[in-house]
Design a protein around this motif. Structure first.
Motif, mmCIF file in Angstrom:
data_model
loop_
_atom_site.group_PDB
_atom_site.id
_atom_site.type_symbol
_atom_site.label_atom_id
_atom_site.label_comp_id
_atom_site.label_asym_id
_atom_site.label_seq_id
_atom_site.Cartn_x
_atom_site.Cartn_y
_atom_site.Cartn_z
ATOM 1 N N LYS A 166 -2.695 8.324 1.810
ATOM 2 C CA LYS A 166 -4.037 7.727 1.836
ATOM 3 C C LYS A 166 -4.827 8.036 0.572
ATOM 4 O O LYS A 166 -5.555 7.172 0.053
ATOM 5 N N GLN A 167 -4.695 9.235 0.067
ATOM 6 C CA GLN A 167 -5.416 9.604 -1.157
ATOM 7 C C GLN A 167 -4.941 8.770 -2.345
ATOM 8 O O GLN A 167 -5.745 8.286 -3.153
ATOM 9 N N GLU B 252 -3.545 5.833 -2.152
ATOM 10 C CA GLU B 252 -3.928 4.436 -1.927
ATOM 11 C C GLU B 252 -5.395 4.214 -2.266
ATOM 12 O O GLU B 252 -5.766 3.183 -2.849
ATOM 13 N N THR B 253 -6.257 5.169 -1.912
ATOM 14 C CA THR B 253 -7.690 5.057 -2.251
ATOM 15 C C THR B 253 -7.873 4.973 -3.761
ATOM 16 O O THR B 253 -8.650 4.152 -4.267
ATOM 17 N N SER B 254 -7.162 5.812 -4.487
ATOM 18 C CA SER B 254 -7.231 5.802 -5.951
ATOM 19 C C SER B 254 -6.744 4.475 -6.510
ATOM 20 O O SER B 254 -7.348 3.920 -7.441
ATOM 21 N N GLN C 16 -9.384 1.694 -6.003
ATOM 22 C CA GLN C 16 -10.497 1.820 -6.959
ATOM 23 C C GLN C 16 -10.103 1.271 -8.323
ATOM 24 O O GLN C 16 -10.875 0.547 -8.973
ATOM 25 N N GLN D 63 0.820 -1.214 0.000
ATOM 26 C CA GLN D 63 0.000 0.000 0.000
ATOM 27 C C GLN D 63 0.854 1.265 0.000
ATOM 28 O O GLN D 63 2.009 1.264 0.419
#
Length: 597
Positions: free
Chosen positions: A493-494, A496-498, A501, A489
């Motif tokens: 955080k941003q 990783e979120t992308s 998805q 990861q």
């Protein structure tokens, strides 16, 4: 040279300039200063060649100030004119020259002299405003100067240069290496011919001689070398060491640990390598401040360089962007990951140490397949490399140390996917850069043990490259356990979120979302692609030569010759159409005559 005292320069220097020199602690002139300053003061064009760190900056700053003082005696300098232009290859070097001149302008008699720094990395409007306020001296990079010259509507810089007294091209060979030849040609067209020109360089090349012929009038050539057998400063000790590919990082790491380096420069092959090792090294060297700097850092470069200058016990990781002109007197060691792409760059890299009469050292690790580089560089650049293995300081690399360091490198990449990505990019960009070595007859890419080099980088896996062969996969030492790379990861955080998805979309569709569908193109190894490019270049060259020998081929296919009969028929048809338009004949008459024709 015998005459090294500042007070004995002919023509003599003015009192304000001598005061500045004494305040800054320059007691005697260096050989290049003693040779060049009298020539520029006597209105001669000068081409100066001297080893790095020999004091070339002062060699043009002193006569420049003398020229301005003399001009002020004839009357005040006009606000809308630029009298001196100094062109430097990089922002860092331009800024350094700017600060040197700024310090000299603290003298009361020189305080009214205006100075402007014109470099990229900021809006062009900032520099335009600075010039409009007035700039007797402009220190600039070539790209920004060309942009300002083309901005004629509001600024009209070409008009402001009509009274130009002195043009200085600093590190001129580097200006040409960076591809500024066309830019310099454009700039020279704007400048008045009646001027003094100083061209300063550490090496002479054919391209430089072409520039001399284009921009200087009967120049005096000055070549000053400290010793005929070497091209580096006398107090600089240059070493090499033969290491195994998988142990290069381990050797350099222990080398840094074993000596207290107050300030050091570490040259790496590419920008991606700087990014990767800047993230990785601090874990291994907690007591040393690690900075990274390369050409793709647009806004941060100046701040990082200033932090490095002010810090103690620090190492700056950089590319060849900082190989030229950078003056940091405290640099003790210059470390290099591998030989530079251009042999001459080795002289400039090593010359960042041992500046201003101080001692310094440089170290170049070589692989077992690169040992021929030592006699080559001695013949080609007059740089004698001493074997570090003959010194008392021996560095041993054990299996235990190797496992421990690799384990730490692997853990860093597992904790943050960003470091994993940077490691992959660093390795690939490094290998690509290696194929572009000018001395590729000695440094052959096909002889590199790519698996061992990837091990030295501490990669979790080998990148997908057509150059990777089965034997390279056998050489590679990765993590002991199996890794699902999709589980690594990003700390961000941003980001990783992308990624998650996109990973979900990929599982559903089988296509990674960020990648556009492209036609399937076979990926060729770099050397094969390079060979194909050279073959195409050779074919174009042969076609060009053939056309020069046979001028009729330039015209292409011959057009069909139109006979007089066809021209007469066309004229008759046009006359018939005009008669119809003027209603001198009917449509039926037109049709009959047209069909008859």
């Amino acid at each position: 040279m015998a005459n090294k005292d500042w007070s004995k320069v002919q023509p003599p220097l003015s009192k304000p300039v001598l005061n500045c020199i004494n305040k800054h602690g320059f007691k005697t002139m260096t050989p290049i200063q003693a040779a060049v300053i009298p020539l520029l003061l006597s209105c001669k064009d000068v081409v100066a060649e001297a080893v790095t760190g020999s004091g070339k900056t002062l060699a043009f700053v002193v006569p420049m100030l003398e020229m301005l003082l003399k001009k002020k005696k004839d009357g005040p300098l006009r606000k809308d004119f630029v009298y001196v232009v100094i062109i430097s290859p990089t922002r860092e070097l331009a800024t350094q020259i700017f600060k040197v001149i700024e310090d000299f302008l603290q003298e009361p008699e020189l305080a009214s002299t205006t100075l402007a720094l014109l470099v990229g990395g900021r809006p062009i409007e900032v520099d335009a405003i600075a010039l409009q306020k007035g700039a007797d001296i402009a220190v600039c990079t070539p790209g920004r100067l060309e942009d300002l010259l083309s901005e004629r509507k509001q600024l009209n810089l070409a008009g402001r240069l009509k009274e130009l007294e002195l043009l200085v091209l600093d590190e001129a060979d580097r200006l040409l290496d960076l591809g500024f030849s066309g830019t310099l040609t454009t700039i020279l067209q704007y400048l008045p011919r009646q001027r003094r020109t100083g061209l300063f360089s550490a090496t002479q090349t054919k391209e430089l001689q072409d520039l001399v012929r284009a921009g200087l009038r009967n120049p005096v050539v000055v070549s000053v070398k400290e010793k005929s057998t070497i091209s580096t400063p006398l107090l600089l000790e240059t070493y090499y060491v033969i290491v195994e590919a998988q142990d290069k990082f381990l050797f350099l790491l222990n080398f840094i640990r074993n000596r207290k380096i107050a300030k050091g420069l570490f040259f790496l092959p590419t920008c991606a390598c700087v990014d990767y090792w800047t993230d990785v090294l601090p874990v291994f060297l907690p007591d040393i401040k690690i900075f990274g700097l390369h050409g793709k850092m647009k806004q941060k470069r100046h701040k990082i360089l200033e932090k490095f200058r002010q810090a103690d016990n620090t190492i700056l990781l950089c590319t060849d962007l900082l190989a030229r002109g950078l003056d940091i007197p405290e640099v003790e060691w210059v470390l290099q990951w591998e030989p530079p792409c251009q042999p001459s760059a080795l002289v400039h890299r090593a010359g960042r140490a041992a500046r201003g009469g101080a001692r310094g050292c440089a170290l170049l690790p070589l692989l077992t397949t690169e040992d021929a580089y030592v006699p080559f560089i001695k013949t080609n650049q007059m740089v004698e490399l001493k074997d570090w293995r003959e010194s008392d300081d021996q560095i041993k690399i054990t299996d235990k140390l190797r496992e421990r360091v690799l384990g730490i490198l692997h853990e860093q990449q597992k904790k943050d996917r960003a470091i994993f990505d940077k490691g992959q990019r660093a390795f690939v960009s490094h290998m690509r850069a290696y194929t572009k070595h000018e001395c590729n007859l000695l440094l052959q890419f096909k002889e590199l043990p790519l698996g061992h080099i990837a091990t030295s980088y501490g990669l979790l896996k080998l990148p997908l490259m057509p150059e990777i062969k089965p034997e390279h996969k056998q050489q590679f030492v990765g993590p002991k356990e199996e890794i699902d790379f999709n589980t690594i990861q990003y700390r961000d955080k941003q980001k990783e979120t992308s990624r998650l998805q996109k990973l979900e979309e990929y599982k559903k569709s089988g296509v990674w979302p960020s990648k556009k569908k492209k036609k399937m193109v076979q990926t060729l190894p770099w050397e094969q692609a390079k060979q194909n490019k050279e073959e195409r270049k050779e074919k174009r060259k042969k076609r060009k030569e053939l056309k020069q020998k046979n001028p009729e081929l330039k015209k292409g296919k011959k057009r069909k010759v139109i006979t007089q009969e066809e021209l007469d028929a066309l004229a008759a048809d046009v006359a018939l159409i005009k008669k119809l338009k003027k209603r001198k004949i009917t449509q039926d008459q037109f049709d009959r005559e047209f069909e008859a024709d």
